[in-house]
Design a protein around this motif. Structure first.
Motif, PDB file in Angstrom:
ATOM      1  N   PRO A 104       0.825  -1.210   0.000  1.00  0.00           N
ATOM      2  CA  PRO A 104       0.000   0.000   0.000  1.00  0.00           C
ATOM      3  C   PRO A 104       0.858   1.258   0.000  1.00  0.00           C
ATOM      4  O   PRO A 104       2.021   1.241   0.417  1.00  0.00           O
ATOM      5  CB  PRO A 104      -0.803  -0.118   1.297  1.00  0.00           C
ATOM      6  N   ALA A 105       0.281   2.362  -0.454  1.00  0.00           N
ATOM      7  CA  ALA A 105       1.002   3.639  -0.516  1.00  0.00           C
ATOM      8  C   ALA A 105       1.461   4.084   0.868  1.00  0.00           C
ATOM      9  O   ALA A 105       2.463   4.794   0.998  1.00  0.00           O
ATOM     10  CB  ALA A 105       0.110   4.701  -1.145  1.00  0.00           C
ATOM     11  N   SER A 106       0.739   3.662   1.900  1.00  0.00           N
ATOM     12  CA  SER A 106       1.109   4.046   3.265  1.00  0.00           C
ATOM     13  C   SER A 106       2.496   3.543   3.642  1.00  0.00           C
ATOM     14  O   SER A 106       3.164   4.126   4.491  1.00  0.00           O
ATOM     15  CB  SER A 106       0.076   3.524   4.262  1.00  0.00           C
ATOM     16  N   ARG A 107       2.946   2.463   3.002  1.00  0.00           N
ATOM     17  CA  ARG A 107       4.275   1.929   3.330  1.00  0.00           C
ATOM     18  C   ARG A 107       5.369   2.905   2.908  1.00  0.00           C
ATOM     19  O   ARG A 107       6.422   2.964   3.538  1.00  0.00           O
ATOM     20  CB  ARG A 107       4.466   0.576   2.638  1.00  0.00           C
ATOM     21  N   VAL A 108       5.131   3.666   1.855  1.00  0.00           N
ATOM     22  CA  VAL A 108       6.105   4.659   1.399  1.00  0.00           C
ATOM     23  C   VAL A 108       6.332   5.705   2.484  1.00  0.00           C
ATOM     24  O   VAL A 108       7.469   6.065   2.796  1.00  0.00           O
ATOM     25  CB  VAL A 108       5.644   5.318   0.090  1.00  0.00           C
ATOM     26  N   ASP A 109       5.249   6.191   3.076  1.00  0.00           N
ATOM     27  CA  ASP A 109       5.383   7.181   4.145  1.00  0.00           C
ATOM     28  C   ASP A 109       6.087   6.598   5.362  1.00  0.00           C
ATOM     29  O   ASP A 109       6.898   7.274   6.002  1.00  0.00           O
ATOM     30  CB  ASP A 109       4.001   7.700   4.543  1.00  0.00           C
ATOM     31  N   GLU A 110       5.787   5.343   5.672  1.00  0.00           N
ATOM     32  CA  GLU A 110       6.458   4.688   6.799  1.00  0.00           C
ATOM     33  C   GLU A 110       7.963   4.610   6.579  1.00  0.00           C
ATOM     34  O   GLU A 110       8.756   4.887   7.482  1.00  0.00           O
ATOM     35  CB  GLU A 110       5.895   3.280   6.993  1.00  0.00           C
TER      36      GLU A 110
END
Length: 237
Positions: A104-110
């Motif tokens: 998911p795109a959220s992994r990039v922010d993490e």
């Protein structure tokens, strides 16, 4: 989790690796050391499936890298931070990696937060990054899939002292969580601070391996390195 079993690699008449054998277990960091031209990069390329061994086998999680199911989600690799596309932004580099891994795109922010790249820095094109920022991005890319194994070639190159301390803490935390890490670096003091075991290579052969206590016998890692490489330089080619 990483195993080199009598690995040899020849380019024409040149023997780049000669009967290389060692292992890296889960929850440990192995420092992979040697002078320029010793065979470190060749060994890492063989491990990552970028070069075929002439003899022997290098495996990750019991299999050659190319035979792993979705290898990017099991093994994180950083061999050359400068290989990232200079026209893409840092966020784009990680987003493409996440898409390929089905994340998911959220992994990039993490990951951006994990490696200390701000939102503003992530929007900049990689061609404008400092070497230290490229290293952080490369480590982030390697960590996208939450891998069980990390293969890192000079990850602290270009980092300032604060960045080096950050890298030390990151690697120790990953090892404590069960990750197996193979770390090549010319920063001997940092390897001394973070590695559980040492493998020293020269002229394509393993010169010594073990814990620093086993190998050093009161010597620093730097002195051990100098002693072993001096002996290798005096030996016949």
């Amino acid at each position: 989790m990483i195993e080199f079993n009598r690995v040899g690699k020849s380019y024409g008449g040149v023997r780049a690796l000669d009967d290389v054998s060692f292992t890296v277990g889960a929850g440990s960091i192995t420092g992979f050391l040697g002078p320029n031209g010793a065979g470190k990069s060749t060994a890492m390329r063989v491990l990552a499936g970028l070069s075929r061994p002439s003899s022997g086998a290098a495996t990750v999680l019991g299999r050659p890298y190319a035979e792993l199911d979705r290898p990017g989600s099991q093994v994180g690799v950083l061999l050359d931070a400068s290989a990232q596309h200079p026209g893409r932004t840092g966020r784009e580099v990680l987003t493409l990696g996440a898409m390929m891994l089905g994340l998911p795109a959220s992994r990039v922010d993490e990951v951006l937060d994990l490696v200390g790249l701000t939102g503003q820095e992530a929007r900049r094109r990689v061609g404008g990054y400092s070497l230290g920022m490229r290293q952080r991005l490369g480590v982030g890319h390697a960590l996208l899939g939450r891998p069980r194994v990390l293969v890192l070639d000079e990850p602290a190159n270009g980092l300032d002292p604060q960045g080096i301390r950050w890298m030390r803490g990151l690697l120790r935390g990953l090892a404590e969580a069960g990750c197996a890490i193979l770390l090549s670096s010319h920063l001997l003091h940092e390897v001394e601070q973070v590695a559980d075991r040492i493998v020293m290579i020269g002229r394509g052969r393993v010169l010594a391996q073990g814990t620093l206590a086993e190998l050093g016998r009161g010597r620093s890692l730097e002195q051990l390195f100098l002693d072993l490489t001096a002996t290798t330089d005096r030996s016949p080619a």
